[in-house]
Design a protein around this motif. Structure first.
Motif, mmCIF file in Angstrom:
data_model
loop_
_atom_site.group_PDB
_atom_site.id
_atom_site.type_symbol
_atom_site.label_atom_id
_atom_site.label_comp_id
_atom_site.label_asym_id
_atom_site.label_seq_id
_atom_site.Cartn_x
_atom_site.Cartn_y
_atom_site.Cartn_z
ATOM 1 N N LYS A 88 -59.696 46.441 -4.673
ATOM 2 C CA LYS A 88 -59.969 45.189 -3.872
ATOM 3 C C LYS A 88 -60.189 45.276 -2.482
ATOM 4 O O LYS A 88 -60.519 44.380 -1.653
ATOM 5 C CB LYS A 88 -58.878 44.083 -4.109
ATOM 6 N N LEU A 89 -60.478 46.500 -1.818
ATOM 7 C CA LEU A 89 -60.564 47.107 -0.664
ATOM 8 C C LEU A 89 -61.943 46.436 -0.147
ATOM 9 O O LEU A 89 -62.739 46.470 -0.899
ATOM 10 C CB LEU A 89 -60.234 48.578 -0.317
ATOM 11 N N LYS A 90 -62.092 45.926 1.154
ATOM 12 C CA LYS A 90 -63.284 45.338 1.459
ATOM 13 C C LYS A 90 -63.989 46.823 2.141
ATOM 14 O O LYS A 90 -63.433 47.645 2.638
ATOM 15 C CB LYS A 90 -63.116 44.381 2.686
ATOM 16 N N GLY A 91 -65.289 46.888 2.194
ATOM 17 C CA GLY A 91 -66.074 47.921 2.763
ATOM 18 C C GLY A 91 -66.035 49.318 1.868
ATOM 19 O O GLY A 91 -66.513 50.083 2.485
ATOM 20 N N LEU A 92 -65.886 49.347 0.649
ATOM 21 C CA LEU A 92 -66.060 50.308 -0.035
ATOM 22 C C LEU A 92 -67.556 50.597 -0.482
ATOM 23 O O LEU A 92 -68.330 49.802 -0.478
ATOM 24 C CB LEU A 92 -65.328 50.028 -1.641
ATOM 25 N N LYS A 93 -67.860 52.060 -0.449
ATOM 26 C CA LYS A 93 -69.148 52.366 -0.873
ATOM 27 C C LYS A 93 -69.503 52.216 -2.284
ATOM 28 O O LYS A 93 -68.363 52.063 -3.155
ATOM 29 C CB LYS A 93 -69.246 53.892 -0.453
ATOM 30 N N ALA A 94 -70.548 52.204 -2.582
ATOM 31 C CA ALA A 94 -70.831 51.761 -4.127
ATOM 32 C C ALA A 94 -70.158 52.673 -4.954
ATOM 33 O O ALA A 94 -69.531 52.588 -6.123
ATOM 34 C CB ALA A 94 -72.302 51.618 -4.391
ATOM 35 N N ARG A 95 -70.293 54.250 -4.616
ATOM 36 C CA ARG A 95 -69.782 55.360 -5.469
ATOM 37 C C ARG A 95 -68.178 55.436 -5.479
ATOM 38 O O ARG A 95 -67.899 55.396 -6.439
ATOM 39 C CB ARG A 95 -70.384 56.585 -4.993
ATOM 40 N N GLU A 96 -67.493 54.651 -4.475
ATOM 41 C CA GLU A 96 -66.295 54.497 -4.334
ATOM 42 C C GLU A 96 -65.711 53.749 -5.324
ATOM 43 O O GLU A 96 -64.863 53.823 -6.006
ATOM 44 C CB GLU A 96 -65.635 54.110 -2.858
ATOM 45 N N TYR A 97 -66.359 52.376 -5.290
ATOM 46 C CA TYR A 97 -66.058 51.265 -6.128
ATOM 47 C C TYR A 97 -66.331 51.754 -7.488
ATOM 48 O O TYR A 97 -65.392 51.313 -8.402
ATOM 49 C CB TYR A 97 -67.111 50.320 -5.748
ATOM 50 N N ALA A 98 -67.420 52.250 -7.780
ATOM 51 C CA ALA A 98 -67.668 52.933 -9.294
ATOM 52 C C ALA A 98 -66.539 53.842 -9.749
ATOM 53 O O ALA A 98 -66.043 53.747 -10.861
ATOM 54 C CB ALA A 98 -68.963 53.582 -9.390
ATOM 55 N N LEU A 162 -67.631 61.482 -1.800
ATOM 56 C CA LEU A 162 -66.464 60.411 -1.940
ATOM 57 C C LEU A 162 -65.138 60.701 -1.218
ATOM 58 O O LEU A 162 -64.038 60.453 -1.281
ATOM 59 C CB LEU A 162 -65.805 60.526 -3.389
ATOM 60 N N GLU A 163 -65.404 61.855 -0.277
ATOM 61 C CA GLU A 163 -64.304 62.353 0.642
ATOM 62 C C GLU A 163 -63.923 61.213 1.626
ATOM 63 O O GLU A 163 -64.536 60.485 1.883
ATOM 64 C CB GLU A 163 -64.727 63.551 1.382
ATOM 65 N N GLY A 164 -62.572 61.085 1.841
ATOM 66 C CA GLY A 164 -62.009 60.073 2.781
ATOM 67 C C GLY A 164 -60.550 59.591 2.331
ATOM 68 O O GLY A 164 -60.042 60.234 1.313
ATOM 69 N N LYS A 165 -59.927 58.754 2.740
ATOM 70 C CA LYS A 165 -58.683 58.165 2.599
ATOM 71 C C LYS A 165 -58.536 57.641 1.355
ATOM 72 O O LYS A 165 -57.594 57.653 0.780
ATOM 73 C CB LYS A 165 -58.168 57.085 3.668
ATOM 74 N N VAL A 166 -59.537 57.014 0.815
ATOM 75 C CA VAL A 166 -59.443 56.423 -0.381
ATOM 76 C C VAL A 166 -59.278 57.332 -1.545
ATOM 77 O O VAL A 166 -58.239 57.285 -2.394
ATOM 78 C CB VAL A 166 -60.529 55.306 -0.594
ATOM 79 N N LYS A 167 -60.226 58.400 -1.762
ATOM 80 C CA LYS A 167 -60.117 59.510 -2.650
ATOM 81 C C LYS A 167 -58.739 60.128 -2.557
ATOM 82 O O LYS A 167 -57.881 60.452 -3.383
ATOM 83 C CB LYS A 167 -61.209 60.475 -2.432
ATOM 84 N N ALA A 168 -58.477 60.510 -1.239
ATOM 85 C CA ALA A 168 -56.992 61.526 -1.053
ATOM 86 C C ALA A 168 -55.837 60.417 -1.415
ATOM 87 O O ALA A 168 -54.901 61.157 -2.120
ATOM 88 C CB ALA A 168 -56.908 61.545 0.534
#
Length: 197
Positions: A88-98, A162-168
Motif C-alpha cells: 500500500k506504499l505510495k510511489g512504488l515503481k511498477a516492477r516493485e508493485y508487481a 528492484l534494489e532499495g529499501k523496499v526489497k531489502a
C-alpha cells in the motif's frame, strides 16, 4: 514450635527438590533442542527460536517439530501482514508493485500450508503404521511447498531494478521465514524417520 520448624524444613526441601527437578527437566530439554537443531541448516536460529518452548518440548521429537512449525507459522503470518502494508506504499515503481503483489500471494500460500501442516501434526495423536506415514507425508509436502513459496517470493525481487529499501526490508523478513521453515522441515523429517513404526 518444633512442629512448625519441621514442617517449614519439609516445605523448603520440597520446594528445593521441585526447583531442582524443573531445572533438570528444562536443562535436559534445552540440551535436546541443541542436539536436534545441530542437524538443521540454521542451527543457531533453530536453538534461539525454540529455546522458549523447552518446557513444552521436553525431549519429544514430535513436540519439537510442532514448536518449530508454530514458530514458522507465526513468522509467516507476521511477514504476510508486513508485505501487505508494503503493497500500500505510495510511489512504488511498477516492477516493485508487481514483485510485492506476487510475494503477497506466495506468503498467503505459505501461511495456509504451514497452518495445515501444524494442524495435521497436532491431529495425528497416536497414529501408527500407514496412518502415521500418510499424516507425516502431508506435513512434509506442505512444509516443502511453503519453503518453495518463500524462495519464489525472494526470487521475485532479483535484479538491480528492484534494489532499495523496499526489497531489502521484505527480503530480510522472508529469508528469516524461509530459514525457520527449513529448520521446521528438517525437524519434521527427523521426527518422521525416528518414529517409523
Amino acid at each position: 514450635m518444633g512442629r512448625q520448624i519441621v514442617w517449614l524444613l519439609f516445605f523448603f526441601l520440597y520446594v528445593a527438590g521441585t526447583a531442582k527437578s524443573a531445572a533438570t527437566t528444562s536443562g535436559g530439554a534445552t540440551n535436546f533442542i541443541k542436539v536436534s537443531c545441530s542437524t538443521t541448516s540454521f542451527p543457531a536460529l533453530c536453538v534461539q527460536s525454540l529455546s522458549a518452548y523447552a518446557t513444552e518440548i521436553k525431549q519429544s521429537p514430535r513436540q519439537l517439530a510442532q514448536a518449530a512449525l508454530s514458530v514458522s507459522l507465526a513468522r509467516a503470518q507476521s511477514t504476510n501482514t508486513f508485505v501487505s502494508k508494503m503493497n500500500k506504499l505510495k510511489g512504488l515503481k511498477a516492477r516493485e508493485y508487481a514483485a510485492i503483489k506476487d510475494c503477497l500471494d506466495e506468503m498467503a500460500d505459505t501461511v495456509d500450508r504451514l497452518s495445515r501442516s501444524f494442524q495435521e501434526l497436532k491431529r495425528m495423536g497416536q497414529a501408527k503404521g500407514q496412518d502415521f506415514v500418510w499424516h507425516m507425508s502431508n506435513v512434509q509436502t506442505w512444509v516443502s511447498a511453503a519453503l518453495t513459496d518463500e524462495n519464489t517470493c525472494v526470487d521475485g525481487f532479483a535484479g538491480r531494478a528492484l534494489e532499495g529499501k523496499v526489497k531489502a526490508s521484505i527480503k530480510a523478513r522472508v529469508v528469516n521465514v524461509a530459514q525457520v521453515t527449513s529448520n521446521a522441515l528438517a525437524l519434521a523429517n527427523h521426527y518422521a524417520s525416528s518414529s517409523k513404526q
